[in-house]
Scaffold this motif. Structure first.
Motif, PDB file in Angstrom:
ATOM      1  N   ARG A  80       0.799  -1.226   0.000  1.00 60.39           N
ATOM      2  CA  ARG A  80       0.000   0.000   0.000  1.00 60.39           C
ATOM      3  C   ARG A  80       0.834   1.279   0.000  1.00 60.39           C
ATOM      4  NH1 ARG A  80      -5.366  -0.438   1.499  1.00 60.39           N
ATOM      5  NH2 ARG A  80      -6.111  -2.562   1.862  1.00 60.39           N
ATOM      6  N   LEU A  81       2.117   1.170   0.352  1.00 66.43           N
ATOM      7  CA  LEU A  81       2.963   2.355   0.476  1.00 66.43           C
ATOM      8  C   LEU A  81       4.074   2.353  -0.563  1.00 66.43           C
ATOM      9  CD1 LEU A  81       3.478   2.422   4.368  1.00 66.43           C
ATOM     10  CD2 LEU A  81       1.775   3.692   3.049  1.00 66.43           C
ATOM     11  N   ALA A  82       4.507   3.542  -0.948  1.00 70.53           N
ATOM     12  CA  ALA A  82       5.668   3.670  -1.830  1.00 70.53           C
ATOM     13  C   ALA A  82       6.927   3.265  -1.074  1.00 70.53           C
ATOM     14  CB  ALA A  82       5.787   5.105  -2.320  1.00 70.53           C
ATOM     15  N   VAL A  83       7.923   2.807  -1.794  1.00 67.67           N
ATOM     16  CA  VAL A  83       9.162   2.313  -1.167  1.00 67.67           C
ATOM     17  C   VAL A  83       9.848   3.383  -0.312  1.00 67.67           C
ATOM     18  CG1 VAL A  83      11.483   1.413  -1.632  1.00 67.67           C
ATOM     19  CG2 VAL A  83       9.517   0.522  -2.898  1.00 67.67           C
ATOM     20  N   PRO A  84      10.010   4.649  -0.802  1.00 68.70           N
ATOM     21  CA  PRO A  84      10.661   5.661   0.058  1.00 68.70           C
ATOM     22  C   PRO A  84       9.879   5.923   1.352  1.00 68.70           C
ATOM     23  CG  PRO A  84      10.581   6.409  -2.222  1.00 68.70           C
ATOM     24  CD  PRO A  84       9.716   5.196  -2.146  1.00 68.70           C
ATOM     25  N   VAL A  85       8.545   5.910   1.265  1.00 67.70           N
ATOM     26  CA  VAL A  85       7.708   6.095   2.459  1.00 67.70           C
ATOM     27  C   VAL A  85       7.948   4.951   3.436  1.00 67.70           C
ATOM     28  CG1 VAL A  85       5.323   6.165   3.317  1.00 67.70           C
ATOM     29  CG2 VAL A  85       5.939   7.399   1.228  1.00 67.70           C
ATOM     30  N   PHE A  86       7.996   3.737   2.918  1.00 71.51           N
ATOM     31  CA  PHE A  86       8.229   2.566   3.765  1.00 71.51           C
ATOM     32  C   PHE A  86       9.583   2.662   4.466  1.00 71.51           C
ATOM     33  CE2 PHE A  86       9.934  -1.737   4.343  1.00 71.51           C
ATOM     34  CZ  PHE A  86       8.932  -2.295   5.135  1.00 71.51           C
ATOM     35  N   PHE A  87      10.618   3.102   3.743  1.00 69.62           N
ATOM     36  CA  PHE A  87      11.949   3.224   4.337  1.00 69.62           C
ATOM     37  C   PHE A  87      11.953   4.236   5.492  1.00 69.62           C
ATOM     38  CE2 PHE A  87      14.542   1.757   0.401  1.00 69.62           C
ATOM     39  CZ  PHE A  87      14.473   0.455   0.847  1.00 69.62           C
ATOM     40  N   ILE A  88      11.276   5.388   5.288  1.00 69.12           N
ATOM     41  CA  ILE A  88      11.229   6.412   6.340  1.00 69.12           C
ATOM     42  C   ILE A  88      10.574   5.862   7.600  1.00 69.12           C
ATOM     43  CG2 ILE A  88      10.214   8.640   6.990  1.00 69.12           C
ATOM     44  CD1 ILE A  88      12.554   8.947   5.100  1.00 69.12           C
ATOM     45  N   LEU A  89       9.480   5.129   7.425  1.00 69.09           N
ATOM     46  CA  LEU A  89       8.781   4.555   8.579  1.00 69.09           C
ATOM     47  C   LEU A  89       9.582   3.404   9.195  1.00 69.09           C
ATOM     48  CD1 LEU A  89       5.159   4.569   7.104  1.00 69.09           C
ATOM     49  CD2 LEU A  89       6.159   6.211   8.693  1.00 69.09           C
ATOM     50  N   HIS A  90      10.216   2.606   8.357  1.00 73.54           N
ATOM     51  CA  HIS A  90      11.051   1.485   8.829  1.00 73.54           C
ATOM     52  C   HIS A  90      12.165   1.984   9.756  1.00 73.54           C
ATOM     53  CE1 HIS A  90      13.553  -2.191   8.574  1.00 73.54           C
ATOM     54  NE2 HIS A  90      14.562  -1.342   8.429  1.00 73.54           N
ATOM     55  N   ASN A  91      12.717   3.153   9.448  1.00 69.78           N
ATOM     56  CA  ASN A  91      13.845   3.678  10.217  1.00 69.78           C
ATOM     57  C   ASN A  91      13.483   4.093  11.637  1.00 69.78           C
ATOM     58  OD1 ASN A  91      15.696   3.280   8.182  1.00 69.78           O
ATOM     59  ND2 ASN A  91      15.484   5.333   7.329  1.00 69.78           N
ATOM     60  N   VAL A  92      12.181   4.196  11.933  1.00 63.82           N
ATOM     61  CA  VAL A  92      11.772   4.517  13.310  1.00 63.82           C
ATOM     62  C   VAL A  92      12.230   3.419  14.266  1.00 63.82           C
ATOM     63  CG1 VAL A  92       9.787   5.005  14.817  1.00 63.82           C
ATOM     64  CG2 VAL A  92       9.809   5.864  12.479  1.00 63.82           C
ATOM     65  N   ALA A  93      12.440   2.216  13.756  1.00 67.73           N
ATOM     66  CA  ALA A  93      12.958   1.123  14.591  1.00 67.73           C
ATOM     67  C   ALA A  93      14.275   1.521  15.248  1.00 67.73           C
ATOM     68  CB  ALA A  93      13.146  -0.136  13.743  1.00 67.73           C
ATOM     69  N   GLU A  94      15.099   2.299  14.531  1.00 64.97           N
ATOM     70  CA  GLU A  94      16.376   2.746  15.096  1.00 64.97           C
ATOM     71  C   GLU A  94      16.152   3.688  16.271  1.00 64.97           C
ATOM     72  OE1 GLU A  94      19.173   1.500  14.330  1.00 64.97           O
ATOM     73  OE2 GLU A  94      18.557   0.381  12.558  1.00 64.97           O
TER      74      GLU A  94
ATOM     75  N   VAL B  87       3.634   0.674  11.133  1.00 66.85           N
ATOM     76  CA  VAL B  87       3.883   0.854  12.569  1.00 66.85           C
ATOM     77  C   VAL B  87       4.132  -0.504  13.234  1.00 66.85           C
ATOM     78  CG1 VAL B  87       2.818   1.525  14.768  1.00 66.85           C
ATOM     79  CG2 VAL B  87       2.619   3.027  12.773  1.00 66.85           C
ATOM     80  N   ILE B  88       3.287  -1.497  12.905  1.00 65.17           N
ATOM     81  CA  ILE B  88       3.500  -2.856  13.435  1.00 65.17           C
ATOM     82  C   ILE B  88       4.868  -3.366  13.003  1.00 65.17           C
ATOM     83  CG2 ILE B  88       2.658  -5.243  13.446  1.00 65.17           C
ATOM     84  CD1 ILE B  88       0.766  -3.297  14.811  1.00 65.17           C
ATOM     85  N   HIS B  89       5.224  -3.099  11.747  1.00 63.34           N
ATOM     86  CA  HIS B  89       6.505  -3.549  11.195  1.00 63.34           C
ATOM     87  C   HIS B  89       7.684  -2.978  11.973  1.00 63.34           C
ATOM     88  CE1 HIS B  89       9.629  -4.457   8.222  1.00 63.34           C
ATOM     89  NE2 HIS B  89       9.983  -3.183   8.292  1.00 63.34           N
ATOM     90  N   PHE B  90       7.706  -1.635  12.165  1.00 62.87           N
ATOM     91  CA  PHE B  90       8.902  -1.073  12.816  1.00 62.87           C
ATOM     92  C   PHE B  90       8.966  -1.413  14.303  1.00 62.87           C
ATOM     93  CE2 PHE B  90       6.449   3.126  13.003  1.00 62.87           C
ATOM     94  CZ  PHE B  90       6.399   3.253  14.397  1.00 62.87           C
ATOM     95  N   PHE B  91       7.829  -1.650  14.952  1.00 62.60           N
ATOM     96  CA  PHE B  91       7.870  -2.116  16.337  1.00 62.60           C
ATOM     97  C   PHE B  91       8.481  -3.519  16.407  1.00 62.60           C
ATOM     98  CE2 PHE B  91       4.852   1.196  17.812  1.00 62.60           C
ATOM     99  CZ  PHE B  91       5.491   1.545  18.982  1.00 62.60           C
TER     100      PHE B  91
END
Length: 273
Positions: A68-82, A131-135
């Motif tokens: 459902r999300l563009a790849v750059p958007v996914f990367f930005i949200l993924h980085n919240v894990a850090e 959000v579930i992913h980066f948690f």
């Protein structure tokens, strides 16, 4: 392509297939002597099971989000894990956090926080699964650090992740409805669909293997720099290959997120480990 263009949104089947191919190729690589997998005791395997469960959460939620999300958007949200890992190290492990890493966490958090309000293609379900992913990613990495030193190498851990994922996703495919819903998928017999699924499984395995080899050959800071460079290239290419509406605000969020990750790489190089 499979998730966002062909709309094959049956993650138990798609991720089950990818982990099956990954596990099969890793097993073959082990038998051919290309990688080393150590025989582990039952207690070591049982200790790692919570991490394997989180791994399933990572790939399942990530698959949902990427459909459902563009790849750059996914990367930005993924980085919240850090940011989650940084916070855990600072407040629970009482580790001294370098200023560059604190700034990095703030930039990453700001980029992810501003993005939903400036994304012209905002999809609530996509953001929910991200959000579930980066948690899950944050919890997985924390658990990985808690278990060090461990008798299980990174390859051993990945092998167990593959086995556990294939079994769990196979059992979950029926209750989730994916098993029978996929029979109505319009491109089920299209050669492009078959070829894309095969390519995703094989390329996913080589991505994992090359990343692990890179970690073994380079210092953490150098490895982080190569991964950051790969993310930038991937995000840039995705804009050419997939449809995404760019605005000055979303570009600003991407640049802020990129600056945050670059600072994280700088921090890793200055303060390895």
């Amino acid at each position: 392509y499979v998730l966002s263009v062909l709309k094959f949104t049956y993650p138990t089947l798609f991720q089950g297939w990818q982990t099956f191919i990954g596990g099969l190729l890793l097993h073959v690589s082990w038998k051919l002597g290309w990688v080393e997998i150590n025989s582990s005791s039952r207690s070591d395997v049982l200790k790692w099971l919570p991490a394997s469960l989180l791994f399933v959460g990572i790939i399942y939620a990530g698959s949902r989000a990427l459909s459902r999300l563009a790849v750059p958007v996914f990367f930005i949200l993924h980085n919240v894990a850090e940011v989650l890992i940084c916070g855990y190290q600072k407040y629970f492990w009482k580790e001294k956090t370098p200023p560059a890493k604190i700034c990095s966490a703030l930039f990453l958090l700001a980029a992810a926080g501003c993005l939903p309000f400036n994304d012209s293609q905002f999809d609530p379900d996509g953001y929910f699964w991200a959000v579930i992913h980066f948690f899950c990613v944050g919890a997985y990495k924390v658990l990985q650090k808690l278990q060090k030193p461990s008798i299980l190498s990174d390859i051993d851990q990945q092998y167990l992740n593959y086995i556990f994922s294939v079994v769990l996703l196979a059992f979950a495919s029926h209750p989730t409805g994916d098993l029978f819903s996929a029979l109505d998928f319009p491109f089920l017999y299209l050669y492009r669909f078959h070829g894309s699924c095969l390519a995703s499984g094989v390329l996913g395995f080589f991505l994992m293997l090359s990343t692990e080899k890179l970690k073994g050959l380079l210092a953490p800071g150098q490895c982080a720099a190569w991964i950051f460079f790969a993310k930038v290239i991937t995000a840039g290419l995705s804009l050419l290959l997939f449809d995404m509406i760019l605005t000055s605000a979303t570009i600003g969020c991407f640049l802020l997120g990129g600056l945050g990750e670059a600072l994280l790489v700088f921090s890793e190089q200055r303060n390895p480990g």
